[in-house]
Design an enzyme around this catalytic site. Structure first.
Site, short mmCIF file in Angstrom:
data_model
loop_
_atom_site.label_atom_id
_atom_site.label_comp_id
_atom_site.label_asym_id
_atom_site.label_seq_id
_atom_site.Cartn_x
_atom_site.Cartn_y
_atom_site.Cartn_z
CD GLU A 12 7.84 1.45 -7.27
OE1 GLU A 12 7.24 1.34 -6.09
OE2 GLU A 12 8.90 1.55 -7.55
CG ASN A 67 9.73 -1.14 0.98
OD1 ASN A 67 10.19 -0.94 -0.40
ND2 ASN A 67 8.50 -0.87 1.09
#
Length: 586
Positions: free
Chosen positions: A532, A414
């Site tokens: 997700e 990320n």
């Protein structure tokens, strides 16, 4: 007869009737059907509805020159001005050039050559109709994108269970109201939801929450006021402007929601508390206002509480977290866990997402959802991001030395908005080169909001990394600006569907249709799609049917420590047989 001839609208402007008659006869004989002649150029504006597809314009006319008519057409019609072919004599080179400079697309020389005239007109109309067709196709595509974008935005601002405004919508509304004056936030805590879950199950808890939200939203208490969902145990009411009898209003809400509720023949008990915070003027921090309302929720039997400065214990905790970040970075107090990603077609692991964990010496384990936003508001986020990337690279080096990684394996890392600054790509590539880590096994996950915040710099840096072979994923898609047009503009390879799209997929037909549309559009732009937050087999089966490429979530594995994840690598990266089955048809 071709479409150009049967449909073309041709306007001939020439002060000499014999020239108009000659061209008209020539065109009619060739098969053109819609021809209009005009001898007085002063009347040209009367002949522009509908706009012709082609104008044949004489240059030398006593009432108004051809150049003046060209100027009039350009000023009146702008970008919708049709192609203009000027009619000139052999000696009119200068006049002809002036017309071309004003936008004329071609010219015909007098006396007219029959075959040349028809061929030039045919060529221009063919190009004109092709351009109009492409413009129409682009407009239809944009309408589709706008429609899907509006649907996604509505979804991103709406709680799917209650159809009330969600947290993001409430924050946006409070910001708008603060710009006008005073805002009062009523944070309504529903006590007893956990007990309902334990005894009645999640479905009954959701049914009760929906019932309570609808009860409040339809009541006289909420008339003219915004009711919304903060989380799964709290509702919010926003009141604009100065109000009186605040406590009486809050107690009415408590009387409405507290007590016994019967659903499907089951009796459930509920009690609510209300925390109140007020602010006035756009200089106030909206997030702080909501936080103050949460702090004001009574923890005893009192129904209503108001924010006071003494309630700032949470601020003290935030202070401890902020001060503990730098030592944690320096002393190695942070670690990574890895959540596997699975290919929904083959059932094999194709990568993992690196997730940060921190155990504070006094506060214990702190969720990244708590400490990362704090880091983003300080100078620690850059250092924190660097530490995450270093730990991820070291893990990749170790895995490549000790295990045979799948060919398509990649590790997702990320990236925050603060990291997307000038020089970010050069730094990342240099570190990969130093450790001999191929860029192809790294995927950077960036949120829509991070890209929007620093669009020009972010696009440049990400494009450089993508050109070097690194994968780019648009994370939490649909929870930010939710614009499908970004799928075409941004340098991304993958789109990650936020878990909010997935949670009701098996029970909500609208969610299924919307997710399917997003997947089709993403595939149309050449992007893969990752879901997700997959927690149920039913969700997975639907994702398989509608063409989702990859998935991650608790259905397959929780985030794993290094040793657990390496055991998974050692087993050959096969998903448990009970997790991913062959796609279900239908």
């Amino acid at each position: 007869m071709t479409r150009e001839k049967s449909q073309a609208q041709i306007l001939i402007i020439d002060d000499r009737p014999e020239n108009v008659d000659l061209l008209t006869a020539m065109l009619l004989q060739s098969g053109y059907q819609h021809i209009t002649g005009l001898n007085d150029p002063r009347l040209v504006t009367d002949y522009l509805s509908p706009v012709p597809d082609l104008v044949l314009l004489d240059m030398r006319m006593p009432q108004r020159s051809g150049l003046d008519v060209l100027d009039l057409l350009n000023n009146t019609l702008g970008e919708h001005c049709p192609p203009v072919m000027v009619l000139t004599a052999d000696s009119d080179n200068n006049l002809r050039n002036q017309a071309l400079c004003r936008g004329a697309i071609d010219y015909l020389t007098k006396p007219f050559d029959h075959h040349e005239v028809l061929q030039r007109i045919h060529n221009i109309l063919h190009f004109q109709f092709k351009t109009l067709k492409e413009r129409d196709q682009a407009a239809r595509l944009q309408m589709l994108v706008n429609k899907q974008t509006a649907a996604l935005r509505t979804l991103s601002l709406t709680d799917p269970l209650t159809n009330l405004p969600n947290r993001r919508a409430l924050v946006d509304a409070a910001e708008r109201q603060l710009a006008k004056g005073m805002v009062t936030v009523f944070m309504i805590a529903l006590d007893g939801m956990e007990a309902v879950t334990q005894h009645q199950g999640h479905l009954m808890t959701e049914a009760l929450y929906k019932h309570l939200a609808g009860l409040l939203a339809s009541s006289s208490v909420a008339r003219g006021r915004r009711i919304g969902v903060w989380d799964n145990t709290r509702l919010v009411m926003l009141v604009e402007g100065d109000i009186t009898a605040i406590d009486a209003l809050a107690k009415r809400m408590c009387r409405l929601l507290s007590g016994h509720h019967t659903l499907d023949g089951r009796l459930m008990s509920m009690h609510c508390h209300v925390g109140i915070a007020q602010a006035e003027g756009e200089h106030h921090d909206v997030e702080q206002l909501f936080r103050q309302a949460i702090l004001a929720i009574p923890t005893d039997d009192t129904e209503v509480g108001h924010y006071r400065q003494e309630l700032d214990a949470q601020s003290q905790r935030e202070h401890m977290i902020r001060n503990g970040l730098s030592p944690a970075l320096e002393q190695g107090g942070l670690s990574l866990v890895f959540q596997p990603k699975w290919d929904l077609n083959t059932g094999t692991m194709v990568g993992a997402e690196a997730l940060l964990r921190w155990r504070h010496p006094q506060l214990g384990a702190i969720s990244p959802a708590e400490f990362i936003p704090i880091a983003e508001r300080s100078a620690d986020m850059i250092q924190l991001g660097d530490a995450v990337f270093s730990m991820a690279l070291r893990a990749l080096v170790r895995w490549r030395e000790q295990y045979t990684l799948p060919e398509a394996f990649h590790l997702a890392i990320n990236v925050s908005s603060q990291q997307l600054r000038h020089g970010f790509a050069d730094s990342i590539l240099a570190r990969c080169q130093a450790l001999e880590v191929p860029t192809q096994i790294i995927q950077l996950e960036v949120t829509e909001s991070a890209l929007i915040r620093h669009m020009s710099v972010a696009l440049k840096e990400l494009q450089q990394l993508r050109d070097a072979g690194m994968h780019i994923a648009l994370d939490d898609f649909g929870t930010g600006y939710s614009s499908l047009s970004y799928l075409k503009q941004l340098p991304v390879d993958w789109v990650k569907l936020d878990r909010s799209f997935i949670q009701d997929l098996a029970s909500n037909a609208s969610d299924k249709h919307l997710v399917g549309s997003v997947i089709d559009l993403a595939h149309g732009f050449g992007h893969g799609v990752v879901a997700e937050g997959v927690e149920e087999v039913g969700q997975q089966q639907i994702l398989q049917r509608i063409g989702c490429d990859q998935a991650q979530g608790f259905l397959y594995a929780k985030p794993l420590g290094s040793e657990q994840f390496e055991q998974l690598l050692q087993t050959g990266c096969e998903c448990p047989a009970t997790a991913i089955s062959a796609p279900v048809s239908g």
